[in-house]
Design a protein around this motif. Structure first.
Motif, short mmCIF file in Angstrom:
data_model
loop_
_atom_site.label_atom_id
_atom_site.label_comp_id
_atom_site.label_asym_id
_atom_site.label_seq_id
_atom_site.Cartn_x
_atom_site.Cartn_y
_atom_site.Cartn_z
N PHE A 13 -62.18 6.29 62.36
CA PHE A 13 -61.45 7.56 62.40
C PHE A 13 -60.50 7.66 61.20
O PHE A 13 -60.36 8.72 60.59
CB PHE A 13 -60.66 7.68 63.70
CG PHE A 13 -61.50 8.06 64.90
CD1 PHE A 13 -62.87 8.18 64.79
CD2 PHE A 13 -60.92 8.29 66.13
CE1 PHE A 13 -63.66 8.53 65.88
CE2 PHE A 13 -61.69 8.66 67.23
CZ PHE A 13 -63.07 8.76 67.11
N GLY A 14 -59.85 6.55 60.89
CA GLY A 14 -58.94 6.54 59.74
C GLY A 14 -59.68 6.77 58.44
O GLY A 14 -59.21 7.51 57.56
N LEU A 15 -60.85 6.16 58.32
CA LEU A 15 -61.65 6.31 57.11
C LEU A 15 -62.11 7.77 56.96
O LEU A 15 -62.07 8.33 55.85
CB LEU A 15 -62.86 5.39 57.18
CG LEU A 15 -63.80 5.40 55.96
CD1 LEU A 15 -63.06 4.99 54.71
CD2 LEU A 15 -65.00 4.48 56.22
N ILE A 16 -62.53 8.37 58.05
CA ILE A 16 -62.95 9.78 58.02
C ILE A 16 -61.79 10.68 57.62
O ILE A 16 -61.94 11.58 56.77
CB ILE A 16 -63.52 10.21 59.39
CG1 ILE A 16 -64.83 9.47 59.67
CG2 ILE A 16 -63.74 11.72 59.44
CD1 ILE A 16 -65.36 9.69 61.08
N ALA A 17 -60.62 10.43 58.21
CA ALA A 17 -59.44 11.24 57.90
C ALA A 17 -59.09 11.16 56.42
O ALA A 17 -58.87 12.18 55.76
CB ALA A 17 -58.26 10.79 58.76
N ILE A 18 -59.06 9.95 55.89
CA ILE A 18 -58.69 9.76 54.48
C ILE A 18 -59.74 10.35 53.55
O ILE A 18 -59.41 10.97 52.53
CB ILE A 18 -58.49 8.26 54.18
CG1 ILE A 18 -57.25 7.74 54.91
CG2 ILE A 18 -58.37 8.03 52.69
CD1 ILE A 18 -55.96 8.44 54.54
N ALA A 19 -61.01 10.17 53.88
CA ALA A 19 -62.09 10.70 53.03
C ALA A 19 -61.99 12.21 52.90
O ALA A 19 -62.10 12.77 51.79
CB ALA A 19 -63.46 10.31 53.60
N PHE A 20 -61.74 12.89 54.02
CA PHE A 20 -61.65 14.35 53.96
C PHE A 20 -60.34 14.82 53.34
O PHE A 20 -60.30 15.88 52.71
CB PHE A 20 -61.85 14.95 55.36
CG PHE A 20 -63.30 15.06 55.74
CD1 PHE A 20 -64.07 16.10 55.26
CD2 PHE A 20 -63.89 14.12 56.58
CE1 PHE A 20 -65.41 16.21 55.59
CE2 PHE A 20 -65.23 14.22 56.92
CZ PHE A 20 -65.99 15.27 56.42
N LEU A 21 -59.28 14.05 53.49
CA LEU A 21 -58.03 14.38 52.80
C LEU A 21 -58.24 14.34 51.29
O LEU A 21 -57.83 15.27 50.57
CB LEU A 21 -56.93 13.41 53.20
CG LEU A 21 -55.61 13.54 52.41
CD1 LEU A 21 -54.98 14.91 52.65
CD2 LEU A 21 -54.66 12.42 52.78
N ILE A 22 -58.88 13.29 50.81
CA ILE A 22 -59.12 13.14 49.37
C ILE A 22 -60.04 14.25 48.86
O ILE A 22 -59.81 14.83 47.79
CB ILE A 22 -59.71 11.75 49.08
CG1 ILE A 22 -58.63 10.68 49.32
CG2 ILE A 22 -60.24 11.67 47.65
CD1 ILE A 22 -59.13 9.26 49.20
N LEU A 23 -61.08 14.57 49.63
CA LEU A 23 -61.99 15.65 49.24
C LEU A 23 -61.24 16.97 49.15
O LEU A 23 -61.43 17.75 48.20
CB LEU A 23 -63.14 15.76 50.24
CG LEU A 23 -64.13 16.90 50.00
CD1 LEU A 23 -64.77 16.78 48.62
CD2 LEU A 23 -65.19 16.93 51.09
N GLY A 24 -60.38 17.25 50.13
CA GLY A 24 -59.60 18.48 50.12
C GLY A 24 -58.69 18.56 48.91
O GLY A 24 -58.54 19.62 48.29
N PHE A 118 -59.38 19.71 55.17
CA PHE A 118 -58.01 19.55 55.66
C PHE A 118 -57.97 19.65 57.18
O PHE A 118 -57.17 18.97 57.83
CB PHE A 118 -57.09 20.59 55.02
CG PHE A 118 -56.77 20.31 53.58
CD1 PHE A 118 -56.43 19.03 53.16
CD2 PHE A 118 -56.82 21.32 52.63
CE1 PHE A 118 -56.13 18.76 51.83
CE2 PHE A 118 -56.52 21.07 51.30
CZ PHE A 118 -56.18 19.78 50.89
N GLY A 119 -58.83 20.50 57.75
CA GLY A 119 -58.88 20.63 59.21
C GLY A 119 -59.36 19.36 59.87
O GLY A 119 -58.80 18.92 60.88
N ILE A 120 -60.40 18.73 59.29
CA ILE A 120 -60.91 17.47 59.84
C ILE A 120 -59.85 16.38 59.71
O ILE A 120 -59.66 15.56 60.62
CB ILE A 120 -62.22 17.07 59.14
CG1 ILE A 120 -63.33 18.06 59.50
CG2 ILE A 120 -62.62 15.64 59.51
CD1 ILE A 120 -64.63 17.82 58.79
N PHE A 121 -59.18 16.35 58.56
CA PHE A 121 -58.10 15.37 58.39
C PHE A 121 -57.04 15.54 59.48
O PHE A 121 -56.61 14.56 60.11
CB PHE A 121 -57.45 15.51 57.02
CG PHE A 121 -56.14 14.76 56.90
CD1 PHE A 121 -56.14 13.37 56.78
CD2 PHE A 121 -54.93 15.43 56.94
CE1 PHE A 121 -54.94 12.67 56.70
CE2 PHE A 121 -53.73 14.74 56.85
CZ PHE A 121 -53.73 13.37 56.72
N ALA A 122 -56.61 16.78 59.71
CA ALA A 122 -55.58 17.05 60.72
C ALA A 122 -56.07 16.65 62.12
O ALA A 122 -55.31 16.08 62.91
CB ALA A 122 -55.20 18.53 60.70
#
Length: 236
Positions: A13-24, A118-122
């Motif tokens: 979950f943390g990896l997914i959050a960070i990956a999408f934050l960086i992409l955003g 950003f939505g997935i990160f949140a």
């Protein structure tokens, strides 16, 4: 939830959050530069675009404004008139217009993907906050620094390729994101490629990467501060 499966789930979950934050963040920097009219002004002056296109500065910037409005969906078409080499005419031919339809679609997809990222990160940050409480931020900071280390290796390789042969890298980008050859324009006749030649894109890519790097470094400093502070408090 202190089981092996739970720990793995939290890391994923943390990896997914960070990956999408960086992409955003990357997409945000792309849009920031792509729609910064001052960037175009500087590049046009640096590369002598007015002379290359046969358009005066006013018509060149007006055409650029209309082009960016089209990409943002604020203009219906690209039937733009200007004085080119002393004669008033439509600036872009049909092949250029058809290519910009593809570019507009790509930007539209990227616009949506930014907010989805950003939505997935949140969403995943909220899930982690419920699962780990105050430790969620600390866990994310650790994950971010690990991901950043991997990105640094990728970035070094990418930048090396850019310095060695930007043309090959830029061509590969088009092969990946476009399913036709409309992007292959004639620099002798097509105003579009005269307005934004390869050196323009080189400078644009480097500026985007520079802004992106600054954001990643700022997040790395913040992550390090959070981890060091947490360690100090635990010792006390």
């Amino acid at each position: 939830m202190d089981t092996g499966l739970a720990r793995v789930t939290i890391k994923i979950f943390g990896l997914i959050a960070i990956a999408f934050l960086i992409l955003g963040l990357l997409l945000t920097d792309i849009f920031w530069v792509a729609f910064d009219i001052n960037h175009y002004k500087r590049e046009y002056a640096k590369l002598g675009i007015s002379e290359s296109t046969g358009m005066n500065s006013e018509d060149l910037l007006n055409t650029t404004h209309e082009l960016l409005d089209y990409i943002r969906g604020k203009r219906e078409d690209l039937k733009i008139s200007a004085v080119v080499h002393g004669q008033e005419r439509l600036v872009f031919n049909q092949r250029e217009i058809d290519h910009m339809v593809d570019v507009k679609d790509l930007f539209s997809l990227a616009f949506n993907l930014r907010w989805i990222s950003f939505g997935i990160f949140a969403l995943f940050f909220s899930i982690l906050a419920k699962l780990k409480g105050k430790d969620a931020i600390r866990n994310l900071c650790i994950t971010y620094l690990v991901v950043l280390a991997v990105l640094m290796v990728i970035a070094i390789v990418l930048i090396a390729f850019i310095f060695i042969d930007f043309t090959a890298v830029w061509d590969q980008f088009h092969y990946i994101f476009f399913d036709n050859d409309l992007w292959l324009l004639n620099p002798d006749t097509d105003i579009m490629i005269q307005m934004v030649p390869e050196m323009f894109f080189y400078d644009t890519v480097m500026r985007i990467l520079g802004l992106f790097a600054l954001k990643l470094i700022a997040l790395a400093i913040y992550s390090g501060f959070i981890l060091l502070r947490g360690t100090r408090f635990r010792r006390v």
